[in-house]
Design an enzyme around this catalytic site. Structure first.
Site, short mmCIF file in Angstrom:
data_model
loop_
_atom_site.label_atom_id
_atom_site.label_comp_id
_atom_site.label_asym_id
_atom_site.label_seq_id
_atom_site.Cartn_x
_atom_site.Cartn_y
_atom_site.Cartn_z
N GLY A 16 13.37 22.03 5.98
CA GLY A 16 13.11 22.26 7.40
C GLY A 16 14.38 22.23 8.23
O GLY A 16 15.42 21.72 7.80
N ARG A 20 14.87 19.72 16.68
CA ARG A 20 15.02 18.74 17.76
C ARG A 20 16.28 17.87 17.65
O ARG A 20 16.60 17.12 18.56
CB ARG A 20 13.76 17.84 17.84
CG ARG A 20 12.63 18.52 18.58
CD ARG A 20 11.42 17.64 18.62
NE ARG A 20 10.71 17.63 17.35
CZ ARG A 20 9.82 16.71 17.00
NH1 ARG A 20 9.55 15.70 17.80
NH2 ARG A 20 9.19 16.78 15.85
N LYS A 27 19.40 18.63 9.33
CA LYS A 27 18.87 17.32 9.74
C LYS A 27 19.07 16.25 8.66
O LYS A 27 19.47 15.12 8.96
CB LYS A 27 17.38 17.44 10.07
CG LYS A 27 16.74 16.12 10.38
CD LYS A 27 15.38 16.28 10.98
CE LYS A 27 14.31 16.44 9.94
NZ LYS A 27 12.97 16.44 10.55
N ASP A 112 13.29 13.20 5.40
CA ASP A 112 13.59 12.64 6.72
C ASP A 112 12.86 11.33 6.98
O ASP A 112 12.71 10.91 8.12
CB ASP A 112 13.29 13.67 7.82
CG ASP A 112 11.82 14.06 7.87
OD1 ASP A 112 11.05 13.64 7.00
OD2 ASP A 112 11.46 14.81 8.81
N ARG A 418 64.47 -6.73 7.96
CA ARG A 418 64.56 -6.41 9.39
C ARG A 418 66.01 -6.54 9.79
O ARG A 418 66.79 -7.22 9.12
CB ARG A 418 63.67 -7.36 10.20
CG ARG A 418 64.06 -8.80 10.07
CD ARG A 418 63.04 -9.73 10.71
NE ARG A 418 63.49 -11.11 10.66
CZ ARG A 418 62.68 -12.15 10.58
NH1 ARG A 418 61.38 -12.00 10.51
NH2 ARG A 418 63.18 -13.38 10.57
C1 UD1 Z 1 3.46 16.97 7.79
C2 UD1 Z 1 2.01 16.97 7.33
C3 UD1 Z 1 1.22 16.04 8.23
C4 UD1 Z 1 1.81 14.64 8.20
C5 UD1 Z 1 3.30 14.68 8.56
C6 UD1 Z 1 3.91 13.35 8.29
C7 UD1 Z 1 1.65 19.22 6.45
C8 UD1 Z 1 0.97 20.51 6.69
N1 UD1 Z 1 1.49 18.30 7.41
O1 UD1 Z 1 3.45 17.51 9.11
O2 UD1 Z 1 -0.14 15.99 7.79
O3 UD1 Z 1 1.11 13.79 9.08
O4 UD1 Z 1 3.99 15.65 7.75
O5 UD1 Z 1 5.23 13.30 8.74
O6 UD1 Z 1 2.23 19.02 5.42
N2 UD1 Z 1 9.36 21.39 4.90
C9 UD1 Z 1 9.93 22.23 3.98
N3 UD1 Z 1 9.55 23.53 3.95
C10 UD1 Z 1 8.63 24.04 4.80
C11 UD1 Z 1 8.05 23.17 5.76
C12 UD1 Z 1 8.43 21.85 5.78
O7 UD1 Z 1 10.77 21.81 3.17
O8 UD1 Z 1 8.34 25.24 4.70
C13 UD1 Z 1 9.76 19.97 4.91
C14 UD1 Z 1 10.45 19.56 6.21
O9 UD1 Z 1 11.85 19.71 6.12
C15 UD1 Z 1 10.04 18.11 6.32
C16 UD1 Z 1 8.69 18.05 5.62
O10 UD1 Z 1 8.61 19.18 4.82
O11 UD1 Z 1 10.95 17.26 5.62
C17 UD1 Z 1 7.52 17.96 6.58
O12 UD1 Z 1 7.48 19.15 7.34
P1 UD1 Z 1 7.11 19.18 8.87
O13 UD1 Z 1 7.14 20.54 9.35
O14 UD1 Z 1 7.94 18.16 9.60
O15 UD1 Z 1 5.60 18.68 8.79
P2 UD1 Z 1 4.78 18.00 9.92
O16 UD1 Z 1 4.33 19.02 10.90
O17 UD1 Z 1 5.48 16.83 10.45
CA CA Z 2 7.67 16.18 10.63
#
Ligand code: UD1
Ligand code: CA
Length: 440
Positions: A16, A20, A27, A112, A418
């Site tokens: 990801g 933010r 990140k 993260d 010195r």
């Molecule tokens: C996700 C969960 C949510 C949970 C939350 C906890 C899903 C659909 N939702 O939501 O239920 O409560 O985490 O923190 O999984 N990432 C990738 N590739 C992608 C998308 C994301 O590697 O295509 C990684 C991001 O870098 C991150 C993690 O997956 O480390 C979570 O992704 P993020 O988009 O933050 O998920 P949330 O919306 O927070």
């Molecule tokens: Ca997240």
């Protein structure tokens, strides 16, 4: 618990963007105590079963090259690329190539969440195995569950689905049990899910969370493991959360040290990295910053205003005083470095005394090389001395104040380097007379 290292593997989601953070850096390379977030996560996974040499498959995307470069130091971390971020389920499917014929438990977590403890993950894996589950989801109870996926339970208490904030109805939004984003999968039983997840949701993403519904449809067992301390699940999405995680880590360390007999005079102004060990009856004075991996003995006095930069060992009954910076140094017992000094790349024996303002010149800015110096037991260094590496001073050597030491000194010698002091009698009076003449 695992008989061979082939039965437990981890997948770390790290593709990801981290919008933010408002950063040009990925990140997961942002740091707590100078270690990137993804490093904290890999280290915790390695500690779950230290004998297992667990393979971590890290899904990288944004800033992939930089993340991969950092992870080179972990022999057991393998990177797989997710070119487009199509969701957490899609991210895990990037790791299926590495996991093809794997039989055993796959733990999935995010890069993260640096506060998640290895002991918590171990408990979860053990719960997953004891209950012979196909999918186990880590959940937490939050007063304010906004933004998280909610855990929907069936009447019998089992888990039925995870519904994302953006897809939830009002009734679901009121649920306080949330998905912490950590999963255990019985891989051979659920691996087919990754070809079958759909993206028909409000974000058009392939959700890893849909694996719960998938398991239900296939009559597989899905459970949740409720975490005791929800603080551990804190995810870093912003600089404010980075600071919050740093504070939590630091406070936990200070409390642990105080419980084991270390005095922290002013916890508010003291930072000590979790990777530092300190012996009982050592006192840490205010405004001290101890970063990286260090080992400080017992009955020492550290600070105020000391700065440890990592890889420093200090023996018992030693004193590191104000405005002293230390790095890559091994210091014996009953040794004092009391004020305004820099000790880098050096070995100091026991009963050594370092006068105020002593500098270990360890770096050659032309060759870019760092060299080490050694001061044996009983050495005494006068104030404002420069020790130019590499040199070795024998036992009980005495160095006069203001010296610049560039050569080895044999034991029990005085080294003085010195310009000899000169005295010009009546010089002031003569100057005054000259001035008066000029006035006439
Ligand atoms: C996700 C969960 C949510 C949970 C939350 C906890 C899903 C659909 N939702 O939501 O239920 O409560 O985490 O923190 O999984 N990432 C990738 N590739 C992608 C998308 C994301 O590697 O295509 C990684 C991001 O870098 C991150 C993690 O997956 O480390 C979570 O992704 P993020 O988009 O933050 O998920 P949330 O919306 O927070
Ligand atoms: Ca997240």
């Amino acid at each position: 618990m695992f008989k061979s290292k082939t039965s437990f593997k981890a997948v770390i989601l790290a593709a990801g963007k981290g919008t933010r953070m408002k950063s040009s850096k990925p990140k997961v390379l942002h740091e707590i105590f100078s270690k990137p977030l993804v490093g904290w996560v890999v280290d915790s996974i390695n500690e779950i079963y230290p004998q297992n040499n667990t393979q971590s498959i890290v899904v990288v995307g944004h800033g992939a090259n930089d993340v991969e470069k950092y992870l080179k130091k972990y022999e057991n971390a393998t990177c797989v690329l997710q070119k487009e971020q199509l969701g957490t389920g899609h991210a895990v499917s990037m790791a299926t190539g590495e996991l093809k014929d794997f039989c055993g438990t796959v733990l999935i977590t995010c890069a993260d969440t640096p506060l998640l403890k290895s002991s918590t993950m171990r408990s979860m894996v053990e719960y997953h195995l004891e209950h012979n589950a196909d999918v186990t989801v880590m959940s937490a109870i939050f007063d304010n569950p906004f933004g998280y996926g909610r855990i929907v339970r069936s009447q019998d208490g089992g888990i039925e689905a995870i519904v994302e904030q953006k897809d939830a109805n009002d009734e679901q939004k009121a649920i306080k049990e949330v998905n912490a984003g950590v999963y255990c999968l019985k891989w051979e039983s659920v691996k087919n899910a990754f070809g079958e997840l759909k993206n028909n949701n409000s974000q058009g993403e392939y959700y890893l969370t849909d694996i719960v519904c998938w398991a239900k449809e296939k009559n597989k067992k899905a459970l949740s493991f409720v975490i005791e301390n929800p603080d551990e699940t804190l995810g870093i999405n912003s600089r404010a959360q980075l600071a919050q995680a740093t504070q939590i880590m630091k406070n936990e360390k200070l409390n642990e040290l105080m419980e084991t007999g270390v005095t922290i005079v002013d916890p508010l102004s003291t930072s000590i990295s979790p990777e530092t060990q300190i012996g009982a009856d050592t006192v840490i004075y205010p405004n001290t910053y101890i970063n990286g991996k260090n080992k400080i003995g017992s009955n020492c006095k550290i600070g105020p205003f000391s700065h440890f930069r990592g890889n420093v060992e200090v023996g018992d009954y030693s004193k590191i005083g104000n405005f002293v910076e230390l790095k890559n140094a091994k210091i014996g017992s009953h040794t004092n470095v009391s004020h305004l000094s820099y000790v880098g790349d050096a070995t100091l024996g026991s009963n050594v005394n370092i006068g105020a303002g002593t500098i270990f010149a360890n770096y050659n800015s032309i060759t870019k090389e760092k060299k080490r110096s050694t001061l044996n037991d009983g050495v005494s260094i006068g104030s404002n001395t420069v020790i130019v590496a590499p040199v070795e001073l024998g036992e009980n050597v005495f160095v006069g104040a203001g010296s610049v030491i560039t050569k080895n000194v044999g034991e029990n010698s005085l080294a003085l380097c010195r310009t000899p002091q000169k005295e010009y009698p009546d010089w002031v009076e003569k100057q005054k007379k000259l001035l008066n003449k000029g006035d006439n």
